[in-house]
Design an enzyme around this catalytic site. Structure first.
Site, PDB file in Angstrom:
ATOM      1  N   TYR A 241      29.053 -38.418 -14.260  1.00 37.99           N
ATOM      2  CA  TYR A 241      30.299 -38.033 -13.590  1.00 37.99           C
ATOM      3  C   TYR A 241      31.050 -37.060 -14.488  1.00 37.99           C
ATOM      4  O   TYR A 241      30.730 -36.943 -15.675  1.00 37.99           O
ATOM      5  CB  TYR A 241      31.160 -39.247 -13.193  1.00 37.99           C
ATOM      6  CG  TYR A 241      31.475 -40.236 -14.300  1.00 37.99           C
ATOM      7  CD1 TYR A 241      32.640 -40.135 -15.048  1.00 37.99           C
ATOM      8  CD2 TYR A 241      30.606 -41.287 -14.571  1.00 37.99           C
ATOM      9  CE1 TYR A 241      32.925 -41.047 -16.046  1.00 37.99           C
ATOM     10  CE2 TYR A 241      30.883 -42.211 -15.573  1.00 37.99           C
ATOM     11  CZ  TYR A 241      32.047 -42.078 -16.303  1.00 37.99           C
ATOM     12  OH  TYR A 241      32.328 -42.974 -17.296  1.00 37.99           O
ATOM     13  N   HIS A 290      28.616 -37.067 -19.690  1.00 40.28           N
ATOM     14  CA  HIS A 290      29.131 -35.920 -18.938  1.00 40.28           C
ATOM     15  C   HIS A 290      28.259 -34.676 -19.115  1.00 40.28           C
ATOM     16  O   HIS A 290      27.706 -34.461 -20.191  1.00 40.28           O
ATOM     17  CB  HIS A 290      30.565 -35.618 -19.374  1.00 40.28           C
ATOM     18  CG  HIS A 290      31.422 -36.840 -19.402  1.00 40.28           C
ATOM     19  ND1 HIS A 290      31.624 -37.601 -18.280  1.00 40.28           N
ATOM     20  CD2 HIS A 290      32.084 -37.453 -20.411  1.00 40.28           C
ATOM     21  CE1 HIS A 290      32.398 -38.631 -18.600  1.00 40.28           C
ATOM     22  NE2 HIS A 290      32.682 -38.567 -19.885  1.00 40.28           N
TER      23      HIS A 290
END
Ligand code: C5P
Length: 316
Positions: A241, A290
């Site tokens: 995410y 990430h």
């Protein structure tokens, strides 16, 4: 007869149209604003975020509202994405009950003015990169109307390089810090438990030691549907995410007419180091869950297309 049918049609459709358009100011403000327009003043700055640019405008138009309100809660489909980024298996109805409970405690307003010809809101989005160390950006950062800081990102002792003004602080429970009475707490709730944490924070006794100091009238909560939108539309689903910093940058594009970006950039080894501490062993995972390199290339693209100004600090 024809007249009667026409009248009946109007009675049935006009209210539906009104409800549809008033339900989302993203559609009413951005979908119209990001259409090509000439000789019209979009904001009071020299250059406005809303100026049409095909690549950028297409991305912006696809956005849901950045902040949660009781009215714009998430769809089941958005919730499924939200569930996929957390280990909590609790249902959609638990999520909805938690959000409802939260809005009984904090006010609903998302507190940002809509863009318009009289507004020129300048924003500094300040990440935590080691590139700020020795940068002398402090006064420049403080010169912006809005200064958004992220997680712990301290100012005390680092004023010369990072400034000391904070109008908004983005956080989640693990990174929570006390705020003064005029700073907005911007909660990134990556799981239902983070929403429950906020409820607890504002309902426990004022003198409780674990209590967080923050003004509950200035709370803003990032919409999980917006997180999903950033992951899908901006990052092509790369990584688990988006990072807190990248999400912050994208919501600032909606809040501000001009955005300056400070404190973003990995070190020579590709690690997201901090200006306020030495690299910790846990950071050897470089940019965590990430997609650091995809985020960095999107940031370069925004800079190249003159939608933001990226200050590279000491890593040039
Ligand atoms: O490390 P932390 O998440 O607190 O930093 C805030 C944000 O700043 C990150 O989510 C990331 O987007 C950005 N950052 C960066 N380069 C670094 C450190 C942080 O781009 N060296």
């Amino acid at each position: 007869m024809k007249m009667k049918i026409l009248l009946l049609f109007s009675i049935l459709t006009i209210p539906a149209i009104v409800v549809f358009y008033s339900s989302s100011w993203i559609s009413s403000v951005y979908q119209e604003s990001f259409a090509p327009r000439v000789n019209e003043s979009l904001c009071a700055c020299q250059k406005c975020m809303m100026e049409y640019e095909p690549w950028f405008s297409a991305l912006m138009k696809a956005s849901p509202e950045p902040f949660l309100t009781p009215e714009n809660n998430v769809s089941l489909e958005d919730f499924k994405w939200y569930q996929s980024i957390q280990s909590d298996r609790r249902s959609f109805s638990v999520y909805n009950t938690t959000v409802n409970k939260l809005f009984q405690i904090i006010p609903h307003s998302n507190d940002f003015t809509k863009p318009g010809p009289d507004r020129c809101t300048t924003c500094a989005v300040v990440g935590n990169s080691g590139n700020l160390k020795g940068s002398h950006y402090g006064p420049l950062i403080d010169f912006h109307d809005i200064v958004i800081r992220i997680n712990q990102g301290p100012t005390k002792g680092y004023e010369r390089h990072v400034g000391n003004k904070t109008t908004h602080r983005v956080m989640f429970p693990v990174s929570a810090t006390n705020l003064d009475n005029s700073t907005h707490l911007v909660l990134f709730a990556f799981k239902i438990r983070d929403l429950e944490w906020l409820i607890k924070t504002f309902t426990q006794r004022k003198d409780a030691e674990s209590g967080l100091k923050a003004n509950k009238n200035l709370v803003m909560i990032l919409n999980p549907a917006f997180m999903k939108y950033v992951h899908l539309n901006w990052l092509g689903r790369k990584g688990q995410y988006p990072s807190t910093g990248f999400l912050t940058l994208i919501f600032s594009l909606y809040m501000c007419d001009e955005v300056s970006l400070f404190g973003f950039g990995a070190d020579k080894k590709g690690i997201w180091n901090h200006y306020f501490e030495a690299v910790q062993l846990s950071l050897w995972r470089k940019t965590g869950n990430h997609p650091g390199s995809v985020e960095a290339s999107m940031i370069r693209e925004l800079h190249m297309r003159k939608k933001i100004y990226l200050y590279k600090g000491m890593y040039r």
